[in-house]
Scaffold this motif. Structure first.
Motif, PDB file in Angstrom:
ATOM      1  N   TYR A  82       0.840  -1.205   0.000  1.00 52.30           N
ATOM      2  CA  TYR A  82       0.000   0.000   0.000  1.00 52.30           C
ATOM      3  C   TYR A  82       0.870   1.248   0.000  1.00 52.30           C
ATOM      4  O   TYR A  82       2.071   1.193   0.270  1.00 52.30           O
ATOM      5  N   LEU A  83       0.249   2.356  -0.343  1.00 52.33           N
ATOM      6  CA  LEU A  83       0.957   3.626  -0.430  1.00 52.33           C
ATOM      7  C   LEU A  83       0.928   4.274   0.953  1.00 52.33           C
ATOM      8  O   LEU A  83      -0.110   4.775   1.375  1.00 52.33           O
ATOM      9  N   ARG A  84       2.037   4.182   1.651  1.00 51.90           N
ATOM     10  CA  ARG A  84       2.052   4.715   3.014  1.00 51.90           C
ATOM     11  C   ARG A  84       2.191   6.233   3.026  1.00 51.90           C
ATOM     12  O   ARG A  84       1.607   6.914   3.854  1.00 51.90           O
ATOM     13  N   THR A  85       3.015   6.747   2.139  1.00 53.32           N
ATOM     14  CA  THR A  85       3.245   8.199   2.106  1.00 53.32           C
ATOM     15  C   THR A  85       3.270   8.667   0.663  1.00 53.32           C
ATOM     16  O   THR A  85       3.872   8.017  -0.187  1.00 53.32           O
ATOM     17  N   PHE A  86       2.614   9.746   0.408  1.00 55.52           N
ATOM     18  CA  PHE A  86       2.742  10.421  -0.884  1.00 55.52           C
ATOM     19  C   PHE A  86       2.516  11.887  -0.612  1.00 55.52           C
ATOM     20  O   PHE A  86       1.458  12.310  -0.194  1.00 55.52           O
ATOM     21  N   LYS A  87       3.552  12.661  -0.758  1.00 54.09           N
ATOM     22  CA  LYS A  87       3.413  14.071  -0.395  1.00 54.09           C
ATOM     23  C   LYS A  87       4.333  14.972  -1.208  1.00 54.09           C
ATOM     24  O   LYS A  87       5.381  14.546  -1.690  1.00 54.09           O
ATOM     25  N   LEU A  88       3.900  16.215  -1.302  1.00 53.63           N
ATOM     26  CA  LEU A  88       4.683  17.267  -1.930  1.00 53.63           C
ATOM     27  C   LEU A  88       5.060  18.245  -0.832  1.00 53.63           C
ATOM     28  O   LEU A  88       4.193  18.670  -0.054  1.00 53.63           O
ATOM     29  N   ASP A  89       6.325  18.573  -0.750  1.00 52.67           N
ATOM     30  CA  ASP A  89       6.827  19.452   0.299  1.00 52.67           C
ATOM     31  C   ASP A  89       7.362  20.718  -0.367  1.00 52.67           C
ATOM     32  O   ASP A  89       8.315  20.652  -1.133  1.00 52.67           O
ATOM     33  N   TYR A  90       6.710  21.841  -0.079  1.00 53.53           N
ATOM     34  CA  TYR A  90       7.138  23.100  -0.687  1.00 53.53           C
ATOM     35  C   TYR A  90       7.723  24.003   0.393  1.00 53.53           C
ATOM     36  O   TYR A  90       7.047  24.329   1.375  1.00 53.53           O
ATOM     37  N   SER A  91       8.975  24.371   0.229  1.00 50.76           N
ATOM     38  CA  SER A  91       9.628  25.260   1.200  1.00 50.76           C
ATOM     39  C   SER A  91       9.444  26.700   0.758  1.00 50.76           C
ATOM     40  O   SER A  91      10.064  27.133  -0.217  1.00 50.76           O
ATOM     41  N   ILE A  92       8.596  27.416   1.483  1.00 52.95           N
ATOM     42  CA  ILE A  92       8.392  28.829   1.152  1.00 52.95           C
ATOM     43  C   ILE A  92       9.707  29.575   1.411  1.00 52.95           C
ATOM     44  O   ILE A  92      10.171  30.367   0.615  1.00 52.95           O
ATOM     45  N   ASP A  93      10.279  29.311   2.550  1.00 50.36           N
ATOM     46  CA  ASP A  93      11.649  29.713   2.874  1.00 50.36           C
ATOM     47  C   ASP A  93      12.134  28.736   3.932  1.00 50.36           C
ATOM     48  O   ASP A  93      11.430  27.771   4.232  1.00 50.36           O
ATOM     49  N   LYS A  94      13.282  28.978   4.543  1.00 51.64           N
ATOM     50  CA  LYS A  94      13.789  27.956   5.460  1.00 51.64           C
ATOM     51  C   LYS A  94      12.974  27.871   6.749  1.00 51.64           C
ATOM     52  O   LYS A  94      13.090  26.903   7.497  1.00 51.64           O
ATOM     53  N   ASN A  95      12.117  28.852   7.006  1.00 48.89           N
ATOM     54  CA  ASN A  95      11.295  28.823   8.223  1.00 48.89           C
ATOM     55  C   ASN A  95       9.839  28.446   7.981  1.00 48.89           C
ATOM     56  O   ASN A  95       9.085  28.266   8.937  1.00 48.89           O
ATOM     57  N   ASN A  96       9.409  28.366   6.730  1.00 49.67           N
ATOM     58  CA  ASN A  96       7.996  28.120   6.423  1.00 49.67           C
ATOM     59  C   ASN A  96       7.880  27.033   5.357  1.00 49.67           C
ATOM     60  O   ASN A  96       8.517  27.122   4.307  1.00 49.67           O
ATOM     61  N   HIS A  97       7.056  26.032   5.647  1.00 50.34           N
ATOM     62  CA  HIS A  97       6.902  24.897   4.726  1.00 50.34           C
ATOM     63  C   HIS A  97       5.435  24.552   4.554  1.00 50.34           C
ATOM     64  O   HIS A  97       4.659  24.619   5.511  1.00 50.34           O
ATOM     65  N   LEU A  98       5.081  24.148   3.352  1.00 51.18           N
ATOM     66  CA  LEU A  98       3.742  23.646   3.055  1.00 51.18           C
ATOM     67  C   LEU A  98       3.867  22.201   2.608  1.00 51.18           C
ATOM     68  O   LEU A  98       4.731  21.883   1.781  1.00 51.18           O
ATOM     69  N   VAL A  99       3.035  21.336   3.144  1.00 50.87           N
ATOM     70  CA  VAL A  99       3.080  19.918   2.756  1.00 50.87           C
ATOM     71  C   VAL A  99       1.682  19.500   2.342  1.00 50.87           C
ATOM     72  O   VAL A  99       0.704  19.789   3.050  1.00 50.87           O
ATOM     73  N   PHE A 100       1.603  18.823   1.227  1.00 45.98           N
ATOM     74  CA  PHE A 100       0.310  18.316   0.762  1.00 45.98           C
ATOM     75  C   PHE A 100       0.463  16.840   0.418  1.00 45.98           C
ATOM     76  O   PHE A 100       1.424  16.436  -0.230  1.00 45.98           O
ATOM     77  N   GLY A 101      -0.493  16.019   0.877  1.00 47.85           N
ATOM     78  CA  GLY A 101      -0.429  14.611   0.505  1.00 47.85           C
ATOM     79  C   GLY A 101      -0.990  13.715   1.584  1.00 47.85           C
ATOM     80  O   GLY A 101      -1.742  14.166   2.451  1.00 47.85           O
ATOM     81  N   GLY A 102      -0.614  12.455   1.525  1.00 48.25           N
ATOM     82  CA  GLY A 102      -1.108  11.485   2.497  1.00 48.25           C
ATOM     83  C   GLY A 102       0.027  10.891   3.291  1.00 48.25           C
ATOM     84  O   GLY A 102       1.039  10.465   2.727  1.00 48.25           O
ATOM     85  N   SER A 103      -0.115  10.914   4.601  1.00 43.69           N
ATOM     86  CA  SER A 103       0.882  10.301   5.488  1.00 43.69           C
ATOM     87  C   SER A 103       0.270  10.240   6.878  1.00 43.69           C
ATOM     88  O   SER A 103      -0.820  10.762   7.098  1.00 43.69           O
ATOM     89  N   ASN A 104       0.986   9.596   7.822  1.00 43.00           N
ATOM     90  CA  ASN A 104       0.525   9.622   9.213  1.00 43.00           C
ATOM     91  C   ASN A 104       0.385  11.072   9.656  1.00 43.00           C
ATOM     92  O   ASN A 104       1.184  11.926   9.253  1.00 43.00           O
ATOM     93  N   LEU A 105      -0.599  11.355  10.504  1.00 40.07           N
ATOM     94  CA  LEU A 105      -0.680  12.706  11.054  1.00 40.07           C
ATOM     95  C   LEU A 105       0.582  12.953  11.887  1.00 40.07           C
ATOM     96  O   LEU A 105       1.020  12.071  12.633  1.00 40.07           O
ATOM     97  N   PRO A 106       1.160  14.123  11.766  1.00 36.35           N
ATOM     98  CA  PRO A 106       2.446  14.362  12.460  1.00 36.35           C
ATOM     99  C   PRO A 106       2.242  14.733  13.927  1.00 36.35           C
ATOM    100  O   PRO A 106       2.729  15.755  14.397  1.00 36.35           O
TER     101      PRO A 106
END
Lengths: 183, 379
Positions: free
Chosen positions: B156-180
């Protein structure tokens, strides 16, 4: 017999009228990196010398001497400690072993305050290997004559090339902390 | 049959020889690393290691050596844009109590393949395919009697995500994974994980926003059901997780979650701590969950907690004691205590061993179990 007593008195008189206090404690450093939340820290509890010399009334701090062998600084990763010693401290001390970190404070103005035993301000002279610099520091000795000291040093001021490893780079300012306790 | 066994042996041997990093969360706490970005490419942790993380993995083992990012990482990596990792875990389980099933079992616990692609400097994609035993994905299924289907059917697909670094202090993540949420525990059966829907197959679709600086890390997320979830288990909601770096070696993390499901709504309020000093790493978590059964409007509470103290006798040898508690109110009354004594030996950057003694007690049972686990990793 009288001569023997006079000789013994002369030998021990500096000790009898001196308030040199020997301490134990630890010194630590903490450096931020280019990655938020990743700091590099290290500490040592092994001093070659750690003492303070007070006047009889404990109101004048005559001298503080701190000497530390850089090789005793540990960051929790043996290979990193080896790197730090060989590529930073040995370079600083021009390949002399051991690389000593020395701090001397021989002029300080002190005052008694209500909450602490004495508060001293002075300019400390540092010698890291063959690099010397001065720093204003404040020492607060509590009622047990223990003290905590904290100050920042600049790696650039010390002509240390900013250490970096696999994309992680130290920031220039390093916080040095010393906690010392009367023996 | 012999040929099949030979191939199995060959696969295990290959994994043994070429595997790499091991789970290093207590080490991360011991070293006072408060951000996952220290060692992982994702700001929320887990998955592909950063070059520095690989360096740490190499130094923290019995056969330690300095890691240099060279050609050993060049298999299909398209000049550093793509990375692969393979993680496998084999478990030996010995039941030390009266049990009618198999007293001793050896089984593959985990097999994950992770692929990470750096599309741009600030945009990264990560996919993890996992093979898990049927029992890990189906609650209430007995591990001894459950028939294991072909590994293809258990993929099964455990993780599939896109991680976008706005800058080194701000990140956006979209996809499926365990809740962090909470501590990043490897043990998916820990009460604070399993009982809060953080099991291996709980991978909702989510949008995460992470902010981090030198004093704190904050995560805000919205989540929705994964289309592959059982309809009865589907839930949507939002969660927040904070991590305050109170002192150089102490992290306090309050967290909240509200989830609205087909049959149950739940709200979680919790906190965790991480403390590292010298050879010590101590972590704890306490979560309170209130659930509401939608049909009957019946509400019930759950408390789950964990505390673990790890002591590193050597950088590569760790021993730890752990205590976990679970209390669920009626109508699903449960009260459990779990005590663990765990030892980990990191033989090489590629292989580590864990031996763990567990004692679980409920109102009716006292279960004593001995686990042995071999972790094999390659990247």
């Amino acid at each position: 017999m009288r001569n023997v007593l006079i000789t013994l008195f002369l030998i021990f008189s500096p000790v009898l009228f001196s308030k040199e206090i020997l301490y134990s404690g630890d010194v630590s450093f903490r450096a931020e990196t280019n990655v938020p939340g990743l700091t590099i820290e290290g500490s040592s509890k092994i001093f070659k010398k750690l003492s303070a010399d007070f006047s009889d009334d404990l109101l004048t701090l005559k001298k503080i001497e701190v000497e530390l062998d850089a090789q005793t600084l540990k960051t929790g990763i043996d290979l990193r400690d080896q790197h730090m010693f060989e590529k930073v401290f040995l370079v600083l001390s021009a390949k002399e072993k051991p690389a000593l970190l020395k701090m001397n404070l021989d002029k300080a103005t002190c005052e008694k305050t209500a909450s602490i035993l004495i508060k001293c301000n002075g300019e400390a002279n540092f010698l890291f290997g063959k690099k010397a610099f001065s720093k204003k520091i404040e020492l607060n000795f509590d009622k047990n004559q223990n003290t905590d000291v904290s100050f920042n040093i600049s790696l650039k001021e010390l002509a240390i090339e900013i250490p970096s490893y696999l994309g992680i780079e130290l920031e220039d300012s390093v916080v040095i902390k010393m906690k010392v306790f009367k023996k | 049959m012999r040929l099949k066994s030979f191939f199995r042996f060959l696969i295990l041997l290959t994994l043994f020889l070429f595997s790499s990093h091991i789970f290093a969360y207590p080490t991360y706490i011991r070293l006072n690393y408060s951000s996952c970005l220290a060692c992982h490419q994702s700001a929320e942790g887990g998955g592909s290691l950063s070059a520095y993380g690989k360096g740490i993995a190499y130094t923290e083992s019995y056969l330690s050596r300095e890691y240099t990012a060279t050609k050993e990482n060049s298999f299909l990596n398209f000049e550093g844009k793509m990375e692969h990792s393979l993680e496998a875990r084999v478990m030996v389980l010995e039941r030390l109590y009266d049990y009618s099933g198999n007293k001793t079992r050896i089984f593959p616990m985990q097999l994950d393949y992770t692929n990470s692609i750096k599309w741009k400097k600030d945009l990264r994609q990560e996919i993890t395919f996992a093979v898990a035993p049927n029992t890990a994905r189906q609650k209430g299924v007995d591990s001894d009697t459950a028939k294991q289907s072909s590994w293809i059917n258990r993929l099964y697909l455990r993780t599939f995500k896109l991680d976008y670094s706005i800058d080194k202090n701000n990140h956006l993540v979209f996809g499926g994974s365990n809740l962090p949420m909470g501590l990043h525990l490897i043990d998916h059966t820990a009460y604070v994980r399993e009982r809060n829907r953080l099991g291996v197959s709980d991978v909702p679709i989510q949008v995460q926003y992470l902010r981090l600086n030198k004093q704190w890390q904050q995560t805000y997320l919205l989540f929705a059901p994964n289309p592959s979830d059982n309809i009865a288990n589907r839930e949507s909601g939002f969660a927040t997780k904070q991590e305050f770096f109170l002192m150089p070696n102490l992290v306090l993390g309050p967290q909240t979650l509200l989830a609205f499901g087909k049959s149950i709504n739940r709200g979680l309020l919790g906190a965790f701590t991480k403390w590292g000093a010298g050879p010590w790493a101590i972590m704890s978590e306490l979560d309170f969950t209130k659930r509401e059964i939608k049909n009957s409007k019946m509400k019930f509470d759950q408390w789950s907690s964990l505390i673990e103290a790890h002591y590193f006798i050597q950088e590569y040898f760790r021993t730890s004691l752990g205590v976990q508690f679970l209390k669920v109110d009626s109508p699903f009354s449960e009260k459990e205590e779990l005590y663990t004594f765990n030892n980990e030996f990191k033989f090489s950057p590629h292989v580590s061993f864990i031996v763990e003694y567990r004692q679980k007690s409920t109102d009716l049972l006292l279960e004593k179990t001995l686990f042995g686990q071999i972790f094999l990793n390659w990247w």
